[in-house]
Design an enzyme around this catalytic site. Sequence first.
Site, short mmCIF file in Angstrom:
data_model
loop_
_atom_site.label_atom_id
_atom_site.label_comp_id
_atom_site.label_asym_id
_atom_site.label_seq_id
_atom_site.Cartn_x
_atom_site.Cartn_y
_atom_site.Cartn_z
N LYS A 19 1.17 -1.05 0.11
CA LYS A 19 0.07 0.21 0.06
C LYS A 19 0.82 1.23 -0.02
O LYS A 19 1.65 1.45 0.79
CB LYS A 19 -1.09 0.08 1.07
N ALA A 35 -9.70 5.80 4.68
CA ALA A 35 -9.60 7.00 5.54
C ALA A 35 -10.68 7.66 5.53
O ALA A 35 -11.53 8.00 4.69
CB ALA A 35 -8.53 8.07 4.99
N GLY A 36 -11.17 7.81 6.87
CA GLY A 36 -12.03 9.07 7.30
C GLY A 36 -13.32 8.24 7.76
O GLY A 36 -14.24 8.60 8.34
N GLY A 45 -8.16 9.61 10.08
CA GLY A 45 -8.28 9.49 11.56
C GLY A 45 -9.49 10.54 12.09
O GLY A 45 -9.69 10.60 13.16
N ASN A 53 -8.85 1.86 10.18
CA ASN A 53 -7.85 1.79 11.34
C ASN A 53 -8.42 2.29 12.38
O ASN A 53 -8.99 1.54 13.61
CB ASN A 53 -6.35 1.83 11.24
N THR A 54 -8.48 3.50 12.51
CA THR A 54 -8.86 4.48 13.75
C THR A 54 -10.18 4.10 13.92
O THR A 54 -10.49 4.17 15.36
CB THR A 54 -8.54 5.81 13.33
#
EC number: 2.8.1.10
Length: 260
Positions: free
Chosen positions: A100, A187-188, A161, A209-210
């Site tokens: 990635k 993301a997001g 995040g 992830n977050t």
Amino acid sequence: MHQLTIAGKAYRSRLLVGTGKYRDFTQTRAAIDASGAEIVTVAIRRTNIGQDASQPNLLDAVPPSQFTILPNTAGCYTADDAVRTLRLARELLDGHALCKLEVLGDPTNLFPNMPETLRAAETLVREGFEVMVYCADDPIQCKMLEEIGCVAVMPLASLIGSGMGIVNPWNLRLIIDNAKVPIIVDAGVGTASDATIAMELGCDGVLMNTAIAHARDPVLMASAMKKGIEAGREAFLAGRMARKYYSADPSSPTSGLIGS
């Protein structure tokens, strides 16, 4: 449902997860198991996968024999740094080509530096890497990355995040409608409904992830994300009803009513 295919390999799960920000590797593994994810991304600059023999190795908790490890270049701000990082990852993972790519442009908002991303992608593809690439939700640049030879294009839903969800669904639709490789939101995402919306739009998968690691109960949130991905994919395949503004349409037939 058709499986997700990336670089010629099929996966049952359309949820990809990260390994950072957890309390420890035990919690990391528990959340991954609850998510059902088969592709697990690892920040080479931040996580030990063998670089330091004196420290715990993530691969002991998340072995490559059970998961597809996706090394990423989080923390890189130039094409050269990203390329060097992935060359190291390939050595650590015995020639593993899937990676990635992310080249950041600003340490505050972590938005991608697209000129450097494009330059790194060209080098990596030329060197035989199978590149999944984090990028802006720009339909033109997403197509350029596909044409370079990236095996999956990963536009952001919103800032890394942030948990803001999908802020520009229209751009995502333009990207999806014009793509011949998997489009994976990266993301997001903040909660399960964000993942569902991404899949309802027609995305091939979601990486997060977050949203899981920073939930009050990461393992339970991972389970919720798994269900959200599955529900959104089924809804996309089923085809939602048309929106009908100012036009009531009773669920039950009006003809043949008792007493009419």
